[in-house]
Enzyme design. Structure first.
Site, PDB file in Angstrom:
ATOM      1  N   SER A 519       0.866  -1.236   0.077  1.00 52.03           N
ATOM      2  CA  SER A 519       0.161   0.198   0.003  1.00 52.03           C
ATOM      3  C   SER A 519       1.128   1.037  -0.038  1.00 52.03           C
ATOM      4  CB  SER A 519      -1.049   0.013   1.055  1.00 52.03           C
ATOM      5  OG  SER A 519      -1.922   0.928   1.011  1.00 52.03           O
ATOM      6  N   HIS A 636      -7.619  -5.181  -1.480  1.00 51.35           N
ATOM      7  CA  HIS A 636      -6.461  -4.557  -0.806  1.00 51.35           C
ATOM      8  C   HIS A 636      -5.999  -5.378   0.426  1.00 51.35           C
ATOM      9  CE1 HIS A 636      -3.698  -1.407  -0.776  1.00 51.35           C
ATOM     10  NE2 HIS A 636      -4.056  -0.954   0.409  1.00 51.35           N
TER      11      HIS A 636
END
Length: 662
Positions: A519, A636
């Protein structure tokens, strides 16, 4: 205590873990209930069950069974209430505290999203998905026929949830004895959180009732169930979260922030009187400089839902988490402004419950050597006991320990960092190093168990990790310090942490050094390899490579870009688009010399896979050493909550890349 027996951890050990969540005391008993999550036999999914532990005898037993997702809702005098998908759609069930057959309490078409039990256990406050112009109890019709999707708002998708289905979360009160249900809010906005008053005569809820996708504050409302009057207690200038009524029902305390630093604003506590005679104001003194939240991170779980503020001392104080310098502790925050740590230590406490009658706190915690366990502490005498040993198999594994060190930063304060040395016996050769960079960026590495780090230590690597500027846990100015400067001071801090470790620990190899992160940590990995050639190899995960396209494709891009690049308004970024390109690693792709592995989930809507595709395509066209692995049906959160078999494949990919190049 850390083990030092036999072999180190291996990727397939992921299938053996038991993860704990949702702890709560069972009233009028010696029991503490909690959830367990384990991997199914085919390694493709998880099951969640409820267990109870007797705090006096230490006896632990299963409370529910089967391949379901049974999630604790609350525990009352009549037993334990929980959400379950055992009838396909999520419904509320009840089990007496002594066990028996689960009784289904709700039979709602389409199921429900969340619920809370009234204190007298006769009513449920719940939210359901409701579509405008549909009947309140009518499930949205699903079809397998191909159809188009009309986009009607800018926030039309969310990572892990997919495309917005046009529904809103409407709140209802259900009378359990009769099964009748009454709507409390209208259709057209989402109820974000809610709470019962102790007497059941009031309900408080948080919602943003307008359709402005660029307004991120909300309001607190109170509903008088006798008169049906709804009153707004705030002015729309705060971002409020979960909340609770005081024991006497006169006061509400909320988690929230004033949004002064956008997404980098630290969470604190706010309070007001239910009758509106006292406006919402800070419950905590301005002198308390830290985040009243659990900002620690790990690859062992997703983002745990914390309990609403828990009152202590007959409503004069609140028990809440605080993130301070790598630790997540529980503190008592008094209405008078005093702060006292109730449960501390070098660990991360990630959920908890409070028993006012016995003045005990039950909590789930992790540290660098313990994945997670259940503990109970007597607040009066500070006597603490561990109640579970759910991962006892780890006694046959050699678990690497960590050592803390500090590094100086040009920001003006020392940086907190850690090193995990290899679990394998040392030779005369120097130890290769892997530098890890956390995501967020406004989170923090903490005293938590990290399976990925342990696997790298098993392979013979020393793992270095720390908290550069932008991280939580060090005060508001520090957490805000990377906004508008991605790839600047934060880049400097990350490399300073590495350099400090290399100087301090002379057995480390300063040439054989690898790099990885996910991320924001993936962005930083991309940035670093495009600005220095000092790393032998790198693995970038769920990353950002191009801020220009990220703005339009991420579920949060349209506001996160503005926040983190520190643009004043939503329009200025397009008058200064060069600034987005300046902070994009893709611009510097020609500089990359480091062999790079790209890992990305195909269903990632937070950092969409096109970010990886662009990065891979450009690097390949330039003849760089690069490889790209796509994970199907993965969001994610792949590394934390993804399909178990894919999580293992991800670990193996990281390890193999570093073994090959470092």
């Amino acid at each position: 205590m850390c083990c030092s027996i036999m072999q180190g951890l291996v990727p397939d050990d992921l299938y053996r873990f038991t993860w704990l969540s949702h702890v709560c005391f069972v009233p009028d008993s010696n029991l503490v209930a909690f959830n367990t999550k384990t991997v199914t036999e085919d390694h493709q999914d998880y099951r969640m069950q409820i267990f109870v532990t007797d705090v006096l005898t230490g006896l632990t037993r299963s409370f529910t069974q089967g391949n379901h997702h049974d999630r604790i809702l609350s525990a009352g005098r009549k037993g334990i209430y929980f959400l379950s998908d055992r009838v396909q759609e999520t419904q509320v069930f009840h089990l007496p505290k002594d066990g028996g057959e689960a009784r289904q309490l709700t039979h709602l078409d389409g199921g429900l999203v969340m619920a809370k039990l009234s204190f007298d256990e006769n009513k449920l406050l719940l939210t359901r998905k409701i579509w405008p112009n549909d009947h309140a109890h009518e499930k949205k019709t699903e079809t397998t026929i191909a159809t188009s999707y009309k986009v009607s708002r800018i926030n039309y998708k969310a990572d892990g949830d997919g495309l917005w289905d046009g529904s809103f979360l409407q709140m209802f009160v259900m009378d359990l004895p009769t099964g009748t249900m009454e709507p409390i809010t209208e259709v057209g906005y989402d109820v974000e959180s809610f709470a019962w008053s102790p007497k059941g005569d009031f309900i408080a809820y948080v919602a943003k009732k307008d359709a402005d996708s660029f307004r991120f504050t909300n309001d607190l409302y109170v509903v008088d169930l006798t008169t049906k009057e709804t009153r707004c207690l705030t002015k729309g200038d705060l971002q409020l979260e979960t909340h609770s009524f005081s024991p006497d029902g006169t006061r509400i305390v909320c988690y929230g922030n004033d949004f002064s630093r956008t997404g980098a604003t630290q969470t604190t506590l706010y309070t007001c009187l239910v009758d509106g005679s006292e406006e919402m104001h800070r419950f905590v003194s301005d002198d308390f400089l830290y985040d009243i939240a659990a900002q620690g991170m790990s690859d062992m779980r997703g983002h745990e839902a914390l309990p609403s503020p828990l009152f202590m001392d007959n409503g004069l104080a609140v028990l809440a988490p605080c993130s301070i310098e790598g630790a997540v502790s529980l503190a008592r925050f008094s209405l008078a402004g005093d702060v006292q740590v109730v449960v501390g230590g070098k660990r991360e406490i990630y959920t908890y419950d409070y028993d006012a009658k016995g003045n005990n706190v039950a909590f789930l915690a992790t540290d660098p050597c313990i994945a997670n366990e259940l503990f109970v502490v007597d607040v009066t005498n500070k006597h603490e006991r561990q109640l579970t040993d759910v991962n006892a198999w780890m006694q046959d594994r050699q678990v690497a320990v960590v050592e803390e060190f500090t590094s100086h930063s040009s920001f003006g304060r020392d940086l907190q960092a850690w090193i995990m040395m290899p679990t394998i016996p040392q030779t005369n050769e120097k130890t290769p190093v892997i530098l890890e960079v956390h995501g967020g960026p406004h989170a923090m590495y903490s005293y938590s168990f990290f399976f990925e780090f342990q696997l790298l230590a098993t392979q013979g690597y020393a793992v270095v990790f720390g908290n550069p500027r932008g991280s939580s846990g060090y005060g508001q100015e520090f957490v805000d310090a990377c906004r508008g400067d991605y790839g600047g001071g934060d880049y400097e801090d990350v490399l300073t942490i590495l350099d400090s470790a290399l100087v301090r620990y002379t057995t480390l190899d300063n040439v054989r050094v690898g790099l990885t992160g996910g991320s924001y940590g993936g962005f930083m990995t991309n940035w670093i390899v495009s600005h220095t050639d000092r790393f032998k190899a790198a693995v970038t995960q769920r990353s950002i490579s191009n801020w220009i396209s990220f703005y339009g494709v991420s579920d949060i891009g349209y506001f996160f870009t503005q926040w983190e690049m520190k643009y004043n308004t939503k329009e200025t970024q397009w008058g200064d688009i060069d600034r987005l390109w300046k902070h994009s690693p893709l611009r510097y792709a020609a500089n990359v010399t480091t062999p790079l592995l790209i890992l990305h989930g195909e269903d990632d809507l937070r950092c969409p896979i096109e970010q990886a595709e662009q990065w891979y395509t450009v690097l390949t066209s330039l003849g760089k050493e690069v490889s790209f692995i796509r994970f199907p049906k993965s969001s994610h959160d792949l590394s934390r909550t993804g399909k178990p078999s894919l999580r293992v494949q991800r670990y193996e990919s990281i390890m193999n890349w570093f073994v090959r190049y470092v």
